[in-house]
Design a protein around this motif. Sequence first.
Motif, PDB file in Angstrom:
ATOM      1  N   ALA B 203      -5.468  -5.182   3.436  1.00  8.62           N
ATOM      2  CA  ALA B 203      -6.130  -4.538   2.147  1.00  8.62           C
ATOM      3  C   ALA B 203      -6.986  -3.513   2.647  1.00  8.62           C
ATOM      4  N   ARG B 204      -7.938  -3.855   3.584  1.00  3.88           N
ATOM      5  CA  ARG B 204      -9.001  -2.999   3.991  1.00  3.88           C
ATOM      6  C   ARG B 204      -8.240  -1.892   4.713  1.00  3.88           C
ATOM      7  N   ARG B 205      -7.350  -1.824   5.528  1.00  2.00           N
ATOM      8  CA  ARG B 205      -6.608  -0.776   6.320  1.00  2.00           C
ATOM      9  C   ARG B 205      -5.856  -0.040   5.384  1.00  2.00           C
ATOM     10  N   ARG B 206      -5.432  -0.490   4.361  1.00  2.00           N
ATOM     11  CA  ARG B 206      -4.761   0.317   3.347  1.00  2.00           C
ATOM     12  C   ARG B 206      -5.711   1.015   2.339  1.00  2.00           C
ATOM     13  N   GLY B 207      -6.730   0.498   2.264  1.00  2.00           N
ATOM     14  CA  GLY B 207      -7.850   1.024   1.227  1.00  2.00           C
ATOM     15  C   GLY B 207      -7.519   0.778  -0.079  1.00  2.00           C
ATOM     16  N   VAL B 208      -6.883  -0.607  -0.347  1.00  3.14           N
ATOM     17  CA  VAL B 208      -6.617  -0.894  -1.493  1.00  3.14           C
ATOM     18  C   VAL B 208      -7.511  -2.230  -1.805  1.00  3.14           C
TER      19      VAL B 208
END
Lengths: 388, 388, 388, 388
Positions: B203-208
């Motif tokens: 989630a953090r990597r994908r920015g969601v």
Amino acid sequence: MSTGVWLVGARGSVATTAVVGAAAVAAGLTPPTGCVTESPDFAGTRLPELGDLVFGGHDVAGTGLAKRAEQLVRSGVVPAGLPGLVADDLAAADAEIRPGVHVPVDARDQATAAAALVSDIAAFRERRGLDRVVVINVASTEPPAGEHPAHRSLDALSAALASGTDVLPASSLYAYAALTAGCPYVDFTPSTGARLPALDELARRRGVPYAGRDGKTGETLLKSVLAPMFAQRALRVRAWSGTNLLGGGDGATLADPAAAAAKNASKSLVVGRTLGYPVDGEVHIDYVADLGDWKTAWDHVVFDGFLGARMSLQFTWQGCDSALAAPLVLDLVRLMALAHASGVAGPVSELAFFFKDPVGADGTTGGPGVDHALATQYETLRSWAASR
Amino acid sequence: MSTGVWLVGARGSVATTAVVGAAAVAAGLTPPTGCVTESPDFAGTRLPELGDLVFGGHDVAGTGLAKRAEQLVRSGVVPAGLPGLVADDLAAADAEIRPGVHVPVDARDQATAAAALVSDIAAFRERRGLDRVVVINVASTEPPAGEHPAHRSLDALSAALASGTDVLPASSLYAYAALTAGCPYVDFTPSTGARLPALDELARRRGVPYAGRDGKTGETLLKSVLAPMFAQRALRVRAWSGTNLLGGGDGATLADPAAAAAKNASKSLVVGRTLGYPVDGEVHIDYVADLGDWKTAWDHVVFDGFLGARMSLQFTWQGCDSALAAPLVLDLVRLMALAHASGVAGPVSELAFFFKDPVGADGTTGGPGVDHALATQYETLRSWAASR
Amino acid sequence: MSTGVWLVGARGSVATTAVVGAAAVAAGLTPPTGCVTESPDFAGTRLPELGDLVFGGHDVAGTGLAKRAEQLVRSGVVPAGLPGLVADDLAAADAEIRPGVHVPVDARDQATAAAALVSDIAAFRERRGLDRVVVINVASTEPPAGEHPAHRSLDALSAALASGTDVLPASSLYAYAALTAGCPYVDFTPSTGARLPALDELARRRGVPYAGRDGKTGETLLKSVLAPMFAQRALRVRAWSGTNLLGGGDGATLADPAAAAAKNASKSLVVGRTLGYPVDGEVHIDYVADLGDWKTAWDHVVFDGFLGARMSLQFTWQGCDSALAAPLVLDLVRLMALAHASGVAGPVSELAFFFKDPVGADGTTGGPGVDHALATQYETLRSWAASR
Amino acid sequence: MSTGVWLVGARGSVATTAVVGAAAVAAGLTPPTGCVTESPDFAGTRLPELGDLVFGGHDVAGTGLAKRAEQLVRSGVVPAGLPGLVADDLAAADAEIRPGVHVPVDARDQATAAAALVSDIAAFRERRGLDRVVVINVASTEPPAGEHPAHRSLDALSAALASGTDVLPASSLYAYAALTAGCPYVDFTPSTGARLPALDELARRRGVPYAGRDGKTGETLLKSVLAPMFAQRALRVRAWSGTNLLGGGDGATLADPAAAAAKNASKSLVVGRTLGYPVDGEVHIDYVADLGDWKTAWDHVVFDGFLGARMSLQFTWQGCDSALAAPLVLDLVRLMALAHASGVAGPVSELAFFFKDPVGADGTTGGPGVDHALATQYETLRSWAASR
Ligand SMILES: NC(=O)c1ccc[n+]([C@@H]2O[C@H](COP(=O)([O-])OP(=O)(O)OC[C@H]3O[C@@H](n4cnc5c(N)ncnc54)[C@H](O)[C@@H]3O)[C@@H](O)[C@H]2O)c1
Ligand SMILES: NC(=O)c1ccc[n+]([C@@H]2O[C@H](COP(=O)([O-])OP(=O)(O)OC[C@H]3O[C@@H](n4cnc5c(N)ncnc54)[C@H](O)[C@@H]3O)[C@@H](O)[C@H]2O)c1
Ligand SMILES: NC(=O)c1ccc[n+]([C@@H]2O[C@H](COP(=O)([O-])OP(=O)(O)OC[C@H]3O[C@@H](n4cnc5c(N)ncnc54)[C@H](O)[C@@H]3O)[C@@H](O)[C@H]2O)c1
Ligand SMILES: NC(=O)c1ccc[n+]([C@@H]2O[C@H](COP(=O)([O-])OP(=O)(O)OC[C@H]3O[C@@H](n4cnc5c(N)ncnc54)[C@H](O)[C@@H]3O)[C@@H](O)[C@H]2O)c1
Ligand code: NA
Ligand code: NA
């Protein structure tokens, strides 16, 4: 900071439990369960110690505190054996109880009676070398008092009293005496007490704080957390009905519909004020002698959810009223001592956490600074105490 | 802001009620009772309109939404006549429901299955020209999933999936697909979902943003206001026992002790965390088919007051679970759309108000930023929404 | 045995539910749940068939039965779709409803009004070719009627009516008309009805049976099994308190304290009579409009066990009043038809099972032959019916 | 008629309360509240006087009765001060308590252990010059015992014991000893006790009566009046769920799921047997240490009325188990003395009034002569006692 506690109704169940309990906690015989100001959130505040409180008061009854404490043992409020362990404290408090006044006052007029009350309190303060005395009304609930023009200003009140006219209910006479003596005053009952413009003015002029009214210990306590829950979840409350069964001295008093009217007015504030719309439902107070100091409250709430789905919540609260009220009485004494020490004058709306019908910053019911949600009230209280 | 709502378990009671209700409110057929974000406190926020939501989802069942809505009429959740008035909306949502996946996945491996889920969601977003799609899991509760080393990091998870090893429970496979598709994800169930270090990382990597878990609609909602009350009043809770009776699809699922275990773990957090000491008492969940979508919860609390006086509180909550959950699903979709639009990535601990087991700012149960008191959670939510 | 059912209050909730239900059971659309006389214990008795009942009645309201049935669908009493399936039966009954009388009677005197009522009932019996017509009062509860010398004997009553003096409450006027028409009469309400010496005399002279009063469907039903339990276990009941919340037409009527007084008098009989000593405690009836036809009763019983141990029992009853009353109305019609067919005249004390305030064999409240314990009442009923 | 009472579990709460209470009632210190056989209905029967009972028993615990009585004061079962007033009676009973046996029996085989028990009882009878000794099992509930071929006949049992094989649970060993000693035997617990074909045979051969099992004091007592009410009113019960919270020694024992299983089997009989169809719903027994000897039972009943209207009944029973059980123990002793004196041998099914799982006339659960409705059981008891 040596603090006196002057209990109006000093031989009642709440008063006796407060005296027994303060002594027992101070002696390390019992934990301070139910004392809000003993919790970690109040650790850094400048409150007087429980063990430093000195008790006295007025009552119209003659039964000694030791005997009252034994009655409370029999009804299960006070543990067996405890009164014996704090017998000295009970005797000391008993020695400081003076005859109170009834209204209508026999023979004397109210001005004379008030002067006697003032002198009792002042003598206690001097005799015991106290920094201050907090007066707290835990006497029997009165019927709602009629309005009178002399209530509207201190001048009008002074004039009426000076002319020998009796215009105050007993609770207000005690409040008048306390404020006149320069003492912080608390209404723990739903009686009129200091809730008159004339007395508000007196408190401000004398530079003393007052607070009230009607300790919040059962059904209304629950309403003050449940009503905000319904509001925050956008659920629509359709009806909130309640039945309270109680015995004890308080129950006997409230069996009188006139006295119950005062209580019911206090009780009905929180739901309507919190939700912002009128809610259907009656509240009953029934005297059931065999319940003694124990109260059973049953509440039934009908509410709507999404698409109008009809739901309900019921609760049954079985509480020991004196055991709920007494620690709050001690909390209020400590907090009012702090208010007084830090120069607060007039109504202390920040103590709304403790009351069914909290006074606003302008001295009126529901005036500015009053929110009926318990969580908000707690946060207000905590930060107020921390900042004194 | 056009927002898609992708419901995992799109043919369930909660999902169907949400679709019917969103359409009925948008059409002015019913007030938005139970929708938190429709209340005045959220008036100035930049949330998508209820009427602009576009529905689709995954399910493993085939019954159409119109038929499910009629079943909900028979069980009293949805008013008679309403499904007919929103028939077009039901048909439109129905046309956007795709077959979901079971775990273990037949024939295909989990990587392949996830790719299919991602492509379903992405196709929906494109086909309907949506700014974003919020995925929300309202499927049947799973048994608690065993731990696996591949859960510990995104690299480990990717490697396991790439090698054809099946390591995720169904709820986590859906979360993985949603996050991979760049969609905000919400766990409304107590299933594992996004609550794995590997998915937090994704989630953090994908920015969601993601949020959860387990919608707080009944017994736990009450605990979240009553436990703070006991704490603030310094009353000592001795035991808190509960029995939940429920029918419906959710009840049938929870009749399986393994699935109930997940629910019970969520349910038991609030009391202990709020009071700060362990509290005795069991929680039962009993399946009673004849109760349908209606739940009865009875709780019994034993507590001590001053001088150890033993008291009790009981409550009975009779709620329609789908009618309580559905408006919160809509709230969460709107709030997660706002989070996404304003660039929030990873766990949104500010939505704790909605959940039994709220995710902390670090992606763990009870991590930083989480308080279990409803009043605090509401204030956090309100100011978070206002500041986006 | 063709039997007519003449409902006083024929457009009310109870009456409408009875008409809908009799038709639905006869058509095999629903099982006869709640019909006591359909249970195996009554298998061999000579009761008329449910399907053979023919309905008509008096009412002062004009709303048709089809419309009333739809209102009962909306409030959840009658299943959706059912009124349509029994539309012919509703229309047939509707066609047999005649305008009732109010008291005070406009223009006409009571003798004239009574003659009109008699002629309505007699015309119904002839037109439909009925063996007999049972008249049953399910109209709104009246305030308790004042006493009048003309109530004391049939001669005095006849003289008063002949002289144009109005001396009867409406319920008694209906009872007078029914008995005059030679019809068995049942008071399902707490109103005065046939409970006057003059009407008792009339029933005996005309050779027709009467029964009543006040159908026992909720709180009192429970008292009639719980009070005997306390008695048989030698437990000492200290206080029995009750709160009843109800909406609907009956609730609206009982919001009038005068009407509620009649109800409360009925309600309080069973506990004192069964236990044999006076029991503390109040009974409240609160009108809560949003509850519709659903009633919630909460009772709280304090009792002592061995060595004075104080214990309590609480119950909450959530019942649909019309669904509880309607099958009993049908039972009473069948049983009174049997009584009439087998030549019983005057009060039928053997039907005490159905009533809060059962008539004794001498026509008085609590007269000979009346026991308030449900189990005894059932056994009396069963053997009475079997022996006719 | 001098009657001995031999309590198996003589140092338990029920036993201690029975000894204290019998002495207190005999001394006129307290009324015989809760003693069924002291009520007017039993006035003419030939029962031994409460004051003539002589107490003794077996236990595996060593705490003296005076100390146990003080513990019961602290938990609110016995009034403060009472143990002192009956100190002599407690000391006398204490002097007659002998060490009981555990199963598995250490070192000795069961035949040897049984012989020791027999000789303890016989010595008590002789030493105190008693006409008879009634043995009543109020020891901790056992887990349900496995079946064994030796249970099927007295010959098989005798052979097994003679061969040194241990085949009996402790409760049955006590029953074997009692019957062998020619003593009437009562199972007040749900343990196996005399409920084995071999022991039924022994009782008949020795010409002694036995009764049981599992005293009916709370939830099941209520079921035994409420289930018949639903049946007689032809209301269809859909689900009956229950949660029991209790502390004390009995609660601690039942926290073991195996022991609870025995209790639950007893508890579930009455509803199904009375209604004649299977009813959905679970029964929970939760140990809540802080409740002490007080039990809270919550039951929730879903039922259908006319036209399928769904309704519910809930009750909360807050009882002091020892105060409910002890007077019944005294009743049973008196009634079994009467049975023995009048020559009854084998199972006394007429005592079903007292038990959750009453023995039938053939020695089996639910055998001939057993009805689960309390009212019927009471009538059977009353007429049985009157006719001896
Ligand atoms: N216990 C609670 O939870 C609670 C909560 C809110 C308010 N209160 C209020 O606290 C008050 C005290 O309750 P309690 O249970 O102690 O009642 P109580 O009847 O035991 O005591 C009242 C005392 O006031 C005395 N009194 C009566 N009139 C007096 C007068 N004119 N002057 C001086 N004393 C007088 C009585 O003699 C008695 O000793 C009541 O008004 C009650 O409504 C109690
Ligand atoms: N209603 C509430 O108050 C509430 C509160 C908290 C949590 N929840 C949770 O919400 C969820 C839904 O509840 P409900 O009452 O709608 O249940 P439901 O049984 O009516 O619906 C669940 C749906 O999930 C579908 N499903 C099952 N496995 C699936 C899979 N692998 N992939 C896709 N779909 C699948 C089912 O076919 C069904 O249509 C449950 O997990 C429940 O625990 C509900
Ligand atoms: N439902 C129950 O469980 C139950 C139990 C006991 C008694 N009752 C009694 O049954 C009665 C009917 O209850 P309901 O719920 O049907 O009430 P309702 O208000 O729905 O119906 C009462 C009907 O009586 C009619 N009415 C009023 N005055 C009349 C008059 N003078 N002449 C003819 N008709 C008249 C009204 O127009 C109305 O149609 C009430 O008195 C109630 O107390 C009901
Ligand atoms: N109190 C009620 O309402 C009620 C109702 C029905 C049944 N019962 C049953 O009555 C029994 C007693 O209840 P209690 O509350 O007094 O329990 P308790 O735990 O206070 O007492 C049980 C006693 O039995 C003794 N004991 C244990 N094993 C023994 C053995 N092998 N031989 C002899 N003594 C032994 C224990 O030492 C203890 O003194 C329980 O089985 C309970 O289930 C009680
Ligand atoms: Na009322
Ligand atoms: Na358990």
